[in-house]
Design a protein around this motif. Structure first.
Motif, PDB file in Angstrom:
ATOM      1  N   MET A   1       0.823  -1.188   0.000  1.00 41.14           N
ATOM      2  CA  MET A   1       0.000   0.000   0.000  1.00 41.14           C
ATOM      3  C   MET A   1       0.868   1.253   0.000  1.00 41.14           C
ATOM      4  SD  MET A   1      -3.005   1.259   0.144  1.00 41.14           S
ATOM      5  CE  MET A   1      -3.767   2.795   0.518  1.00 41.14           C
ATOM      6  N   VAL A   2       1.893   1.255   0.822  1.00 39.86           N
ATOM      7  CA  VAL A   2       2.767   2.431   0.906  1.00 39.86           C
ATOM      8  C   VAL A   2       3.481   2.651  -0.427  1.00 39.86           C
ATOM      9  CG1 VAL A   2       4.785   3.401   2.068  1.00 39.86           C
ATOM     10  CG2 VAL A   2       3.051   2.194   3.387  1.00 39.86           C
ATOM     11  N   ILE A   3       3.966   1.591  -1.034  1.00 40.21           N
ATOM     12  CA  ILE A   3       4.641   1.707  -2.325  1.00 40.21           C
ATOM     13  C   ILE A   3       3.676   2.223  -3.387  1.00 40.21           C
ATOM     14  CG2 ILE A   3       5.758   0.389  -4.168  1.00 40.21           C
ATOM     15  CD1 ILE A   3       6.894  -1.416  -1.938  1.00 40.21           C
ATOM     16  N   LEU A   4       2.460   1.700  -3.393  1.00 43.02           N
ATOM     17  CA  LEU A   4       1.478   2.149  -4.373  1.00 43.02           C
ATOM     18  C   LEU A   4       1.103   3.616  -4.185  1.00 43.02           C
ATOM     19  CD1 LEU A   4      -0.879  -0.933  -4.626  1.00 43.02           C
ATOM     20  CD2 LEU A   4       0.780  -0.136  -6.285  1.00 43.02           C
ATOM     21  N   VAL A   5       1.048   4.083  -2.952  1.00 42.77           N
ATOM     22  CA  VAL A   5       0.749   5.490  -2.707  1.00 42.77           C
ATOM     23  C   VAL A   5       1.864   6.377  -3.258  1.00 42.77           C
ATOM     24  CG1 VAL A   5       0.502   7.229  -0.890  1.00 42.77           C
ATOM     25  CG2 VAL A   5      -0.756   5.105  -0.743  1.00 42.77           C
ATOM     26  N   PHE A   6       3.130   5.976  -3.039  1.00 47.15           N
ATOM     27  CA  PHE A   6       4.242   6.756  -3.576  1.00 47.15           C
ATOM     28  C   PHE A   6       4.259   6.733  -5.105  1.00 47.15           C
ATOM     29  CE2 PHE A   6       6.212   6.461   0.683  1.00 47.15           C
ATOM     30  CZ  PHE A   6       6.497   7.806   0.837  1.00 47.15           C
ATOM     31  N   VAL A   7       3.977   5.574  -5.708  1.00 43.39           N
ATOM     32  CA  VAL A   7       3.943   5.482  -7.166  1.00 43.39           C
ATOM     33  C   VAL A   7       2.828   6.367  -7.719  1.00 43.39           C
ATOM     34  CG1 VAL A   7       3.419   3.920  -9.091  1.00 43.39           C
ATOM     35  CG2 VAL A   7       5.008   3.214  -7.297  1.00 43.39           C
ATOM     36  N   HIS A   8       1.673   6.313  -7.094  1.00 42.30           N
ATOM     37  CA  HIS A   8       0.545   7.116  -7.554  1.00 42.30           C
ATOM     38  C   HIS A   8       0.841   8.614  -7.432  1.00 42.30           C
ATOM     39  CE1 HIS A   8      -3.468   8.549  -8.264  1.00 42.30           C
ATOM     40  NE2 HIS A   8      -3.464   9.151  -7.086  1.00 42.30           N
ATOM     41  N   ILE A  27      -4.920  17.217  -0.209  1.00 40.11           N
ATOM     42  CA  ILE A  27      -5.609  15.956   0.098  1.00 40.11           C
ATOM     43  C   ILE A  27      -4.665  14.776  -0.113  1.00 40.11           C
ATOM     44  CG2 ILE A  27      -7.459  14.419  -0.659  1.00 40.11           C
ATOM     45  CD1 ILE A  27      -9.110  16.958  -1.219  1.00 40.11           C
ATOM     46  N   GLY A  28      -3.872  14.810  -1.178  1.00 38.02           N
ATOM     47  CA  GLY A  28      -2.922  13.728  -1.435  1.00 38.02           C
ATOM     48  C   GLY A  28      -1.865  13.612  -0.354  1.00 38.02           C
ATOM     49  N   VAL A  29      -1.349  14.725   0.093  1.00 39.94           N
ATOM     50  CA  VAL A  29      -0.328  14.704   1.147  1.00 39.94           C
ATOM     51  C   VAL A  29      -0.930  14.220   2.462  1.00 39.94           C
ATOM     52  CG1 VAL A  29       1.197  16.164   2.515  1.00 39.94           C
ATOM     53  CG2 VAL A  29       1.136  16.419   0.056  1.00 39.94           C
ATOM     54  N   VAL A  30      -2.146  14.639   2.761  1.00 34.60           N
ATOM     55  CA  VAL A  30      -2.819  14.165   3.983  1.00 34.60           C
ATOM     56  C   VAL A  30      -3.035  12.659   3.923  1.00 34.60           C
ATOM     57  CG1 VAL A  30      -4.991  14.251   5.262  1.00 34.60           C
ATOM     58  CG2 VAL A  30      -3.882  16.368   4.564  1.00 34.60           C
ATOM     59  N   LEU A  31      -3.465  12.156   2.771  1.00 31.32           N
ATOM     60  CA  LEU A  31      -3.654  10.708   2.634  1.00 31.32           C
ATOM     61  C   LEU A  31      -2.326   9.955   2.714  1.00 31.32           C
ATOM     62  CD1 LEU A  31      -6.403  10.557  -0.119  1.00 31.32           C
ATOM     63  CD2 LEU A  31      -6.633  10.035   2.307  1.00 31.32           C
ATOM     64  N   LEU A  32      -1.252  10.542   2.186  1.00 32.39           N
ATOM     65  CA  LEU A  32       0.069   9.925   2.305  1.00 32.39           C
ATOM     66  C   LEU A  32       0.500   9.845   3.766  1.00 32.39           C
ATOM     67  CD1 LEU A  32       2.746   8.887   1.066  1.00 32.39           C
ATOM     68  CD2 LEU A  32       3.479  11.266   1.004  1.00 32.39           C
ATOM     69  N   ILE A  33       0.311  10.912   4.503  1.00 30.88           N
ATOM     70  CA  ILE A  33       0.677  10.920   5.922  1.00 30.88           C
ATOM     71  C   ILE A  33      -0.161   9.910   6.699  1.00 30.88           C
ATOM     72  CG2 ILE A  33       0.633  12.335   8.020  1.00 30.88           C
ATOM     73  CD1 ILE A  33       1.421  14.717   6.204  1.00 30.88           C
ATOM     74  N   MET A  36       1.167   6.427   6.008  1.00 31.47           N
ATOM     75  CA  MET A  36       2.415   6.167   6.718  1.00 31.47           C
ATOM     76  C   MET A  36       2.177   5.933   8.209  1.00 31.47           C
ATOM     77  SD  MET A  36       4.632   6.134   4.359  1.00 31.47           S
ATOM     78  CE  MET A  36       6.183   6.209   5.212  1.00 31.47           C
ATOM     79  N   VAL A  37       1.289   6.718   8.807  1.00 35.53           N
ATOM     80  CA  VAL A  37       0.988   6.542  10.234  1.00 35.53           C
ATOM     81  C   VAL A  37       0.315   5.194  10.476  1.00 35.53           C
ATOM     82  CG1 VAL A  37      -0.461   7.419  12.106  1.00 35.53           C
ATOM     83  CG2 VAL A  37       0.932   8.983  10.775  1.00 35.53           C
ATOM     84  N   MET A  38      -0.627   4.829   9.622  1.00 35.04           N
ATOM     85  CA  MET A  38      -1.310   3.543   9.805  1.00 35.04           C
ATOM     86  C   MET A  38      -0.371   2.366   9.587  1.00 35.04           C
ATOM     87  SD  MET A  38      -5.198   3.929   8.453  1.00 35.04           S
ATOM     88  CE  MET A  38      -4.927   4.906   6.998  1.00 35.04           C
ATOM     89  N   SER A  39       0.563   2.488   8.644  1.00 35.39           N
ATOM     90  CA  SER A  39       1.510   1.385   8.446  1.00 35.39           C
ATOM     91  C   SER A  39       2.473   1.276   9.623  1.00 35.39           C
ATOM     92  CB  SER A  39       2.275   1.564   7.142  1.00 35.39           C
ATOM     93  OG  SER A  39       3.136   2.670   7.210  1.00 35.39           O
ATOM     94  N   PHE A  40       2.819   2.408  10.229  1.00 32.44           N
ATOM     95  CA  PHE A  40       3.704   2.376  11.396  1.00 32.44           C
ATOM     96  C   PHE A  40       2.986   1.799  12.613  1.00 32.44           C
ATOM     97  CE2 PHE A  40       5.612   4.432  15.142  1.00 32.44           C
ATOM     98  CZ  PHE A  40       6.877   3.911  15.027  1.00 32.44           C
TER      99      PHE A  40
END
Length: 66
Positions: A1-8, A27-33, A36-40
């Motif tokens: 998921m994290v990789i796909l978010v960075f690719v997108h 909105i994109g930066v908020v979703l990226l953050i 990252m928080v949920m994966s951590f």
């Protein structure tokens, strides 16, 4: 998921696929953050030694950034 978010986000940035850059970028930066928080925090779910030390390392890495 994290990789796909960075690719997108890279694809959107390089191809200029935003019609209103300000709102969609925020909105994109908020979703990226949030991703990252949920994966951590998801790494803590097993609550064992590996999760403990991975959290310590992650917090130390985060603490070194200024």
């Amino acid at each position: 998921m994290v990789i796909l978010v960075f690719v997108h986000m890279g694809r959107v940035f390089f191809f200029g696929a935003t019609s209103t850059p300000g709102a969609q970028l925020v909105i994109g930066v908020v979703l990226l953050i949030l991703t990252m928080v949920m994966s951590f925090t998801g790494y803590l779910l097993p609550f064992d030694q590996r999760a403990y030390w991975a959290t310590i390392v992650g917090l130390n890495i985060n603490g070194t950034g200024r």
